[in-house]
Design an enzyme around this catalytic site. Structure first.
Site, PDB file in Angstrom:
ATOM      1  N   SER A 136       6.795  25.950  15.668  1.00 11.83           N
ATOM      2  CA  SER A 136       8.221  26.226  15.533  1.00 11.83           C
ATOM      3  C   SER A 136       8.571  26.449  14.066  1.00 11.83           C
ATOM      4  O   SER A 136       7.977  25.823  13.179  1.00 11.83           O
ATOM      5  CB  SER A 136       9.044  25.049  16.077  1.00 11.83           C
ATOM      6  N   TYR A 158      10.773  16.184  15.620  1.00 14.33           N
ATOM      7  CA  TYR A 158      10.271  17.469  16.100  1.00 14.33           C
ATOM      8  C   TYR A 158       9.775  18.315  14.932  1.00 14.33           C
ATOM      9  O   TYR A 158       8.687  18.884  14.978  1.00 14.33           O
ATOM     10  CB  TYR A 158      11.387  18.185  16.853  1.00 14.33           C
TER      11      TYR A 158
END
Length: 236
Positions: A136, A158
């Site tokens: 990501s 994350y």
């Protein structure tokens, strides 16, 4: 016959399932996996391809998956590490629940590491081994919207896990270069894997999955050890 294994493909609307569809359309024999046996069976019926339960946190589960591939095919050409921990939106590092953060890290980093280790002997039997780690931009310094310097809402657990995944990608790429196995991380972009996503500006799941599949289809002289989105390098 080219064999591909995709982790984290249990959601009907997720990137993993769409990656399976696109790889199958590119003439791969795809084995989809999901942590839940029920989800694996449901996606298997839906997509018309083998589906097996694979819990990336379980060494025994990975051993069983390796045995399945070895007995059925004797090799693995493409490993797509798509399984990841879920972000805790609006989480702040000073108040984050570290047990939740560890759970995200366990799946995203350690799970990917564990699966890749297990699959290396099968990848080495391929003439064009590829490992694709679904990462990501949240784990990069190069994404102005979701990157580490942005005020995004993805949450630090994350972001840190995805940044560590990018580093792991480089480490595996360096080791496996001599085996001609290409290892890359891919950001699928802000993708509509949830209801209302496109209304918020997220792009269709098909586009995000296409970004991932690009790395699976690289020629032998393609890049290794990088982070990419839509075939373009993304600094991290």
């Amino acid at each position: 016959m080219q064999i591909a294994l995709v982790t984290g493909a249990g959601s009907a609307t997720g990137i993993g399932a769409e990656v399976c569809r696109q790889l199958a359309a590119s003439d791969f024999h795809v084995v989809l996996t999901a942590r839940s046996p029920a989800d694996a069976a449901a996606r298997s019926r839906e997509l018309g391809m083998p589906g097996i339960a694979l819990d990336v946190l379980s060494a025994q589960s990975i051993t069983d998956a390796v045995a399945f591939l070895h007995e059925r095919f004797g090799k693995l050409d493409v490993l797509v590490n798509n399984a990841a921990g879920s972000p805790a939106f609006t989480e702040r590092p000073s108040t984050a629940a570290l047990t939740r953060a560890q759970a995200v890290m366990d799946v995203t980093l350690w799970g990917t590491w564990r699966v890749t280790q297990g699959m290396i002997p099968l990848l080495r039997k391929s003439t064009r081994g590829r490992v694709v780690n679904v990462s990501s931009g949240a784990g990069s310094h190069g994404d102005p919207t979701f990157g580490l310097h942005s005020e995004n809402s993805m949450g630090p657990a994350y972001a840190v896990a995805k940044c560590a995944l990018n580093a792991l990608t480089v480490a595996f790429a360096n080791e496996l270069r001599g085996d001609r196995i290409l290892v890359n991380a891919v950001c699928p972009g802000f993708t509509a894997t949830f209801d209302g996503g496109e209304a918020l500006g997220a792009r269709p799941v098909q586009d995000g999955a296409r970004s991932v599949v690009w790395a699976a289809l690289l020629d032998d002289d393609g890049p290794t050890g990088g982070l990419f989105r839509d075939g373009q390098p993304l600094p991290w």
